[in-house]
Design a protein around this motif. Structure first.
Motif, PDB file in Angstrom:
ATOM      1  N   ALA A 199       0.864  -1.182   0.000  1.00 41.60           N
ATOM      2  CA  ALA A 199       0.000   0.000   0.000  1.00 41.60           C
ATOM      3  C   ALA A 199       0.899   1.230   0.000  1.00 41.60           C
ATOM      4  O   ALA A 199       2.108   1.135   0.195  1.00 41.60           O
ATOM      5  CB  ALA A 199      -0.901  -0.008   1.221  1.00 41.60           C
ATOM      6  N   ASP A 200       0.297   2.386  -0.231  1.00 41.17           N
ATOM      7  CA  ASP A 200       1.140   3.580  -0.224  1.00 41.17           C
ATOM      8  C   ASP A 200       0.331   4.852  -0.058  1.00 41.17           C
ATOM      9  O   ASP A 200      -0.818   4.943  -0.484  1.00 41.17           O
ATOM     10  CB  ASP A 200       1.941   3.681  -1.526  1.00 41.17           C
ATOM     11  N   SER A 201       0.961   5.818   0.579  1.00 43.99           N
ATOM     12  CA  SER A 201       0.419   7.172   0.569  1.00 43.99           C
ATOM     13  C   SER A 201       1.617   8.110   0.574  1.00 43.99           C
ATOM     14  O   SER A 201       2.739   7.684   0.843  1.00 43.99           O
ATOM     15  CB  SER A 201      -0.467   7.417   1.779  1.00 43.99           C
TER      16      SER A 201
ATOM     17  N   ASP B 112     -12.268  16.632  -4.848  1.00 45.02           N
ATOM     18  CA  ASP B 112     -13.368  15.839  -4.326  1.00 45.02           C
ATOM     19  C   ASP B 112     -13.453  14.484  -5.019  1.00 45.02           C
ATOM     20  O   ASP B 112     -12.856  14.240  -6.064  1.00 45.02           O
ATOM     21  CB  ASP B 112     -14.680  16.615  -4.277  1.00 45.02           C
ATOM     22  N   HIS B 113     -14.157  13.607  -4.349  1.00 43.05           N
ATOM     23  CA  HIS B 113     -14.213  12.188  -4.683  1.00 43.05           C
ATOM     24  C   HIS B 113     -14.520  11.952  -6.168  1.00 43.05           C
ATOM     25  O   HIS B 113     -13.819  11.201  -6.853  1.00 43.05           O
ATOM     26  CB  HIS B 113     -15.278  11.558  -3.768  1.00 43.05           C
ATOM     27  N   SER B 114     -15.532  12.636  -6.697  1.00 39.68           N
ATOM     28  CA  SER B 114     -15.909  12.356  -8.087  1.00 39.68           C
ATOM     29  C   SER B 114     -14.858  12.908  -9.050  1.00 39.68           C
ATOM     30  O   SER B 114     -14.560  12.299 -10.073  1.00 39.68           O
ATOM     31  CB  SER B 114     -17.291  12.916  -8.398  1.00 39.68           C
TER      32      SER B 114
ATOM     33  N   ARG C 261     -11.706  13.040  -8.386  1.00 41.89           N
ATOM     34  CA  ARG C 261     -10.585  12.102  -8.321  1.00 41.89           C
ATOM     35  C   ARG C 261     -10.831  10.898  -9.232  1.00 41.89           C
ATOM     36  O   ARG C 261      -9.931  10.428  -9.928  1.00 41.89           O
ATOM     37  CB  ARG C 261     -10.352  11.605  -6.882  1.00 41.89           C
ATOM     38  N   TYR C 262     -12.048  10.393  -9.225  1.00 36.69           N
ATOM     39  CA  TYR C 262     -12.326   9.217 -10.066  1.00 36.69           C
ATOM     40  C   TYR C 262     -12.373   9.569 -11.557  1.00 36.69           C
ATOM     41  O   TYR C 262     -12.000   8.756 -12.404  1.00 36.69           O
ATOM     42  CB  TYR C 262     -13.587   8.483  -9.603  1.00 36.69           C
ATOM     43  N   ARG C 263     -12.820  10.791 -11.895  1.00 34.93           N
ATOM     44  CA  ARG C 263     -12.776  11.185 -13.319  1.00 34.93           C
ATOM     45  C   ARG C 263     -11.333  11.255 -13.795  1.00 34.93           C
ATOM     46  O   ARG C 263     -10.995  10.785 -14.879  1.00 34.93           O
ATOM     47  CB  ARG C 263     -13.463  12.544 -13.524  1.00 34.93           C
TER      48      ARG C 263
ATOM     49  N   GLN D 216      -7.590  -2.821  -7.802  1.00 34.98           N
ATOM     50  CA  GLN D 216      -8.227  -1.627  -7.259  1.00 34.98           C
ATOM     51  C   GLN D 216      -9.037  -2.012  -6.046  1.00 34.98           C
ATOM     52  O   GLN D 216      -9.353  -3.180  -5.835  1.00 34.98           O
ATOM     53  CB  GLN D 216      -9.103  -0.982  -8.350  1.00 34.98           C
ATOM     54  N   ALA D 217      -9.388  -1.015  -5.237  1.00 35.17           N
ATOM     55  CA  ALA D 217     -10.098  -1.314  -3.987  1.00 35.17           C
ATOM     56  C   ALA D 217     -11.228  -0.324  -3.731  1.00 35.17           C
ATOM     57  O   ALA D 217     -11.449   0.070  -2.596  1.00 35.17           O
ATOM     58  CB  ALA D 217      -9.115  -1.320  -2.816  1.00 35.17           C
ATOM     59  N   GLY D 218     -11.925   0.049  -4.755  1.00 33.27           N
ATOM     60  CA  GLY D 218     -13.013   1.008  -4.568  1.00 33.27           C
ATOM     61  C   GLY D 218     -14.137   0.436  -3.702  1.00 33.27           C
ATOM     62  O   GLY D 218     -14.476  -0.737  -3.798  1.00 33.27           O
ATOM     63  N   ALA D 219     -14.702   1.277  -2.869  1.00 28.14           N
ATOM     64  CA  ALA D 219     -15.764   0.825  -1.963  1.00 28.14           C
ATOM     65  C   ALA D 219     -17.036   1.646  -2.187  1.00 28.14           C
ATOM     66  O   ALA D 219     -18.137   1.167  -1.950  1.00 28.14           O
ATOM     67  CB  ALA D 219     -15.301   0.946  -0.524  1.00 28.14           C
ATOM     68  N   SER D 220     -16.891   2.870  -2.636  1.00 34.43           N
ATOM     69  CA  SER D 220     -18.059   3.719  -2.928  1.00 34.43           C
ATOM     70  C   SER D 220     -18.709   3.257  -4.236  1.00 34.43           C
ATOM     71  O   SER D 220     -18.157   2.423  -4.951  1.00 34.43           O
ATOM     72  CB  SER D 220     -17.591   5.164  -3.091  1.00 34.43           C
ATOM     73  N   GLU D 221     -19.864   3.827  -4.556  1.00 38.73           N
ATOM     74  CA  GLU D 221     -20.498   3.530  -5.838  1.00 38.73           C
ATOM     75  C   GLU D 221     -19.532   3.787  -6.986  1.00 38.73           C
ATOM     76  O   GLU D 221     -19.300   2.918  -7.830  1.00 38.73           O
ATOM     77  CB  GLU D 221     -21.746   4.431  -6.030  1.00 38.73           C
TER      78      GLU D 221
HETATM   79  C1  LIG Z   1      -6.962  -3.518   0.968  1.00 39.47           C
HETATM   80  C2  LIG Z   1      -7.026  -2.094   0.630  1.00 39.47           C
HETATM   81  C3  LIG Z   1      -5.837  -1.436   0.315  1.00 39.47           C
HETATM   82  C4  LIG Z   1      -5.833  -0.079   0.025  1.00 39.47           C
HETATM   83  N1  LIG Z   1      -4.655   0.535  -0.244  1.00 39.47           N
HETATM   84  C5  LIG Z   1      -4.628   1.864  -0.443  1.00 39.47           C
HETATM   85  C6  LIG Z   1      -3.402   2.531  -0.640  1.00 39.47           C
HETATM   86  O1  LIG Z   1      -2.349   1.934  -0.617  1.00 39.47           O
HETATM   87  N2  LIG Z   1      -3.403   3.871  -0.842  1.00 39.47           N
HETATM   88  C7  LIG Z   1      -4.562   4.585  -0.874  1.00 39.47           C
HETATM   89  O2  LIG Z   1      -4.507   5.801  -1.087  1.00 39.47           O
HETATM   90  N3  LIG Z   1      -5.753   3.972  -0.711  1.00 39.47           N
HETATM   91  C8  LIG Z   1      -5.809   2.636  -0.479  1.00 39.47           C
HETATM   92  N4  LIG Z   1      -7.013   2.005  -0.269  1.00 39.47           N
HETATM   93  C9  LIG Z   1      -8.235   2.804  -0.370  1.00 39.47           C
HETATM   94  C10 LIG Z   1      -8.982   2.500  -1.645  1.00 39.47           C
HETATM   95  O3  LIG Z   1      -8.191   2.760  -2.769  1.00 39.47           O
HETATM   96  C11 LIG Z   1     -10.261   3.293  -1.697  1.00 39.47           C
HETATM   97  O4  LIG Z   1      -9.998   4.676  -1.757  1.00 39.47           O
HETATM   98  C12 LIG Z   1     -11.097   3.013  -0.471  1.00 39.47           C
HETATM   99  O5  LIG Z   1     -11.358   1.644  -0.406  1.00 39.47           O
HETATM  100  C13 LIG Z   1     -12.410   3.794  -0.481  1.00 39.47           C
HETATM  101  O6  LIG Z   1     -13.137   3.554  -1.640  1.00 39.47           O
HETATM  102  P1  LIG Z   1     -13.637   4.742  -2.557  1.00 39.47           P
HETATM  103  O7  LIG Z   1     -12.373   5.424  -3.049  1.00 39.47           O
HETATM  104  O8  LIG Z   1     -14.410   4.094  -3.666  1.00 39.47           O
HETATM  105  O9  LIG Z   1     -14.441   5.669  -1.708  1.00 39.47           O
HETATM  106  C14 LIG Z   1      -7.047   0.638   0.023  1.00 39.47           C
HETATM  107  C15 LIG Z   1      -8.235  -0.033   0.332  1.00 39.47           C
HETATM  108  C16 LIG Z   1      -8.234  -1.370   0.641  1.00 39.47           C
HETATM  109  C17 LIG Z   1      -9.508  -2.055   0.962  1.00 39.47           C
END
Ligand SMILES: Cc1cc2nc3c(=O)[nH]c(=O)nc-3n(C[C@H](O)[C@H](O)[C@H](O)COP(=O)(O)O)c2cc1C
Ligand SMILES: Cc1cc2nc3c(=O)[nH]c(=O)nc-3n(C[C@H](O)[C@H](O)[C@H](O)COP(=O)(O)O)c2cc1C
Lengths: 448, 448
Positions: free
Chosen positions: B58-60, B145-147, B149-151, B217-222
């Motif tokens: 992971a990273d930030s 903002d969130h949208s 960022r995704y665009r 990818q790990a998106g959780a929102s819609e």
């Molecule tokens: C297992 C896992 C690893 C993730 N790793 C990172 C990461 O390294 N850096 C980051 O900025 N976000 C990370 N996220 C956040 C996701 O990219 C995503 O922003 C978050 O799940 C919220 O979803 P949304 O962006 O659709 O609102 C991670 C999420 C999960 C579940």
């Protein structure tokens, strides 16, 4: 032998099949391995066997339009150097990163990470980028002008250094018992807001073995040389003869005092392309064989690009069209090389074709075909006569050109007491005799 | 054993001392090695011994303000993964890069370089960044903002893929005789000009072993789930129980058809933190020991940050202040996790302290303390009941948590025919059963 005489510093300028533009066509070269990490591992280990101070990867962020005729430069520097860090133990690892097309936070962090991974062997060749091939991969805009690039570079470097300094040496506490991992009072934001960058910091890595990776630069213009005088600890330069080398050397060294630095604080490394034969005749044959592989179309492109004018319409065996050439002031890319090539052609009375061949080995850097003794003589002379503190080695073709240097020239230099027989330090700074930057130094003194 | 049953995919989510927030305080953990490459080499080799599909960083781009209480996440991903590529042979190497704070050219090129260095083992976890700690290291502006960022992410990804496709498989000619190195007709600019990026291309690296590194990818929102459905080949998700897992699984799989993709084209990997003991009692003791090392100050910070409200003023042993909490819609950072934690606290009737402990091991991911058989049972159940195609393994503390998994749980899964006994492929795509992207595929067919 091994006495306390001042010694040369040697850097390997590592580029896919070597520095001669036709090197990839040489029967012994391996152009199909230009993106093969194991190829570079082998070369890096050879350089380390030769006790070289460092190896260096140049870089640009675009595909040269001459890809039809010339081998790729290689892999991306941060990834390749990290890989090489794992395959070597002592040699320094210098990577290029541009201040025009990067974010200071990313650059500070990647070099810090490389410094940690390599145990203190990272160095940064600071460049401002030189062409629109790079520019158009980032924005729909040409390369910013030369002075704007250097202003940006200055601010960029200041931010990067502040990030490297944002953790004090003692910031990590790591006390499992009390649950204190780090002392937040010893990790400070940098809160930078300048003309080009806004970076709050701190870095998300602790202070690295070198504190600051070694700073390297290759400015050739007035602005470029001032930047080097202010910032660089090692300076690359392209000089095609010892007179030019001496001029550059004394010019650059004389600029250091203005920045409160002594002449020793910047090590000057002219590029040097040695074509090595057991006899002089053999060396000349090697050179000739490379020249015969040189392609006119590529050479014309290269020179046209440098001079800012299409040379294809002019007779190859006639002189440069001096009257039609843009002035150096109008050149936004490599001003220093532009000037050098015009001077070289004028003073030596070269035709376009001759200039092409004269610069095919090493793009205007000093090149010499000779025996190991002759090569060592030339190096010793540049060193003794105030034209160099060491060299940026540019083997004409690889791996042979490096093997020859390490097996034949290095022992000759060692016999003369001009080069180390063993590494004495572990970090790149130690190889170049550069102390740690002050914050780390201070804290090392406190500990002692 | 080793039959043709569908098998699990296992990814190691590698994070310094492990995923429990107090892991660095565990007597067997080594927080002083969080930036030591050899520490990661050892862990990567253990994961490879366990035949895991991949490891993931992971990273930030910022230092968490909780550095006083919690270990650093580790080294920078591109540099660390390149180093690990040299120390491993088969395991996939997935790195995180943000589309909000990078240039597509750099990202495309670094992953291409990593794919070349690792022989086809690179993967990209595409993120849009989640906090102002990162934002303020790049500009004097909050996270977009969130949208937005995704665009940006969508356009960014399109540019990166085009760059990866800018070289045809057969572009390299490398004919020393004729002097043709590459066929320029097979290397095309991408000439991208969009809302956010202008990138001319082509890439300055040839097509890599995988063509495209694996997309994760790990998106959780819609919006995040739509992005995953469109682009991701492996999807990470945080689900704290099997019902949530099933909901997410069928939700995400059902979104794929819209993008012309079959359900198999995206492999869903919920996070899983296994706390392994030889007896259930031993596992519970291990869990309890970690909970006892958990620090209230850190936990309060973490929850306050997630909920967008300072919880320090509320009684620790009382309920969450539901009425005072901002709505998920108002949250610009991690919407999905925000919602999950509120639901978890509500349905389980947790106090603030209990929620803190429940989420300390793995920040809301599924966590289970049990014997190797119980751990394998749970994994099998998630797999069989449509909640997972595999897992994103989050050992609570390292190296023990990984050793235990590889030595005790992997053999159990292998005995059940649920996991490979040997690697069968060489690339990350092969491990996950993903074909090469179409251009490479086409040309492979032409060759056959
Ligand atoms: C297992 C896992 C690893 C993730 N790793 C990172 C990461 O390294 N850096 C980051 O900025 N976000 C990370 N996220 C956040 C996701 O990219 C995503 O922003 C978050 O799940 C919220 O979803 P949304 O962006 O659709 O609102 C991670 C999420 C999960 C579940
Ligand atoms: C040995 C050497 C290596 C260089 N490597 C790079 C490089 O990797 N990338 C780059 O953009 N410029 C590179 N340059 C160009 C210099 O950074 C610099 O732009 C050039 O020497 C012209 O000087 P000026 O910028 O002061 O006009 C190199 C120059 C030399 C002499």
């Amino acid at each position: 032998m091994g006495d306390k005489r001042k010694q040369l510093h040697l850097n390997l300028f590592l580029m896919s099949t070597g520095h001669h533009e036709a090197s990839w066509r040489h029967p012994n070269s391996a152009p199909e391995r230009a993106v093969d990490v194991n190829y570079y591992v082998k070369l890096a280990r050879t350089a380390e066997r030769g006790k070289l101070d460092s190896l260096f990867l140049a870089d640009s962020y675009g595909l040269p339009p001459t890809i039809k005729y010339k081998v790729l430069q290689g892999l991306e520097p941060f990834t390749l150097l990290s890989a090489l860090a794992m395959a070597t133990e002592r040699i320094g690892l210098i990577g290029t990163a541009s201040t025009t097309y990067n974010e200071p936070f990313h650059v500070a962090r990647k070099f810090a990470s490389l410094d940690l991974i390599s145990g203190g062997r990272a160095g940064w060749n600071i460049v401002t980028s030189t062409g629109n091939t790079t520019a158009f991969n980032f924005r729909d805009e040409e390369l910013p002008d030369h002075s704007d690039r250097y202003r940006r570079a200055e601010e960029f470097l200041q931010v990067v250094k502040s990030l490297w300094d944002s953790w004090e040496d003692e910031a990590l506490v790591i006390d499992k018992q009390s649950g204190i991992y780090a002392d937040p009072d010893k990790i400070k934001p940098i809160s930078h807001k300048g003309d080009y960058y806004a970076v709050r910091g701190p870095l998300n890595l602790p202070r690295t073995p070198q504190g600051h990776p070694l700073l390297v630069q290759a400015g050739a213009s007035e602005t470029g040389k001032e930047f080097a005088a202010m910032a660089a600890e090692a300076v690359f330069t392209a000089q095609n003869n010892i007179e030019g080398g001496r001029r550059f050397y004394s010019d650059l060294k004389s600029r250091l005092a203005k920045y409160g630095r002594t002449p020793e604080e910047a090590c000057i490394l002219p590029g040097f392309c040695p074509i090595i034969g057991d006899t002089e005749a053999e060396a000349r044959e090697k050179e000739q064989a490379l020249h015969e592989l040189t392609q006119i179309d590529y050479g014309l492109y290269r020179l046209s690009n440098l001079f800012g004018i299409n040379l294809a319409g002019y007779p190859l065996d006639g002189p440069l069209p001096y009257a039609d050439l843009p002035q150096t002031e109008q050149i936004n890319s490599q001003k220093g090389r532009h000037q050098m090539f015009i001077e070289m052609a004028r003073t030596e009375g070269l035709t376009i074709r001759q200039l092409m061949m004269r610069t095919a080995s090493s793009r205007g850097h000093f090149s010499l075909a000779g025996t190991p003794v002759q090569i060592a003589d030339a190096m010793e002379r540049w060193f003794a006569e105030g034209a160099a503190d060491g060299f940026n080695l540019m083997p004409p073709y690889l791996p042979d050109g490096l093997d020859d240097f390490v097996d034949k020239v290095v022992p000759e230099l060692q016999n003369r007491g001009l080069f180390r027989e063993e590494y004495t330090g572990g970090t790149l700074r130690e190889h170049y005799g550069r102390p740690l930057p002050s914050r780390a130094l201070l804290s090392a003194q406190l500990k002692a």
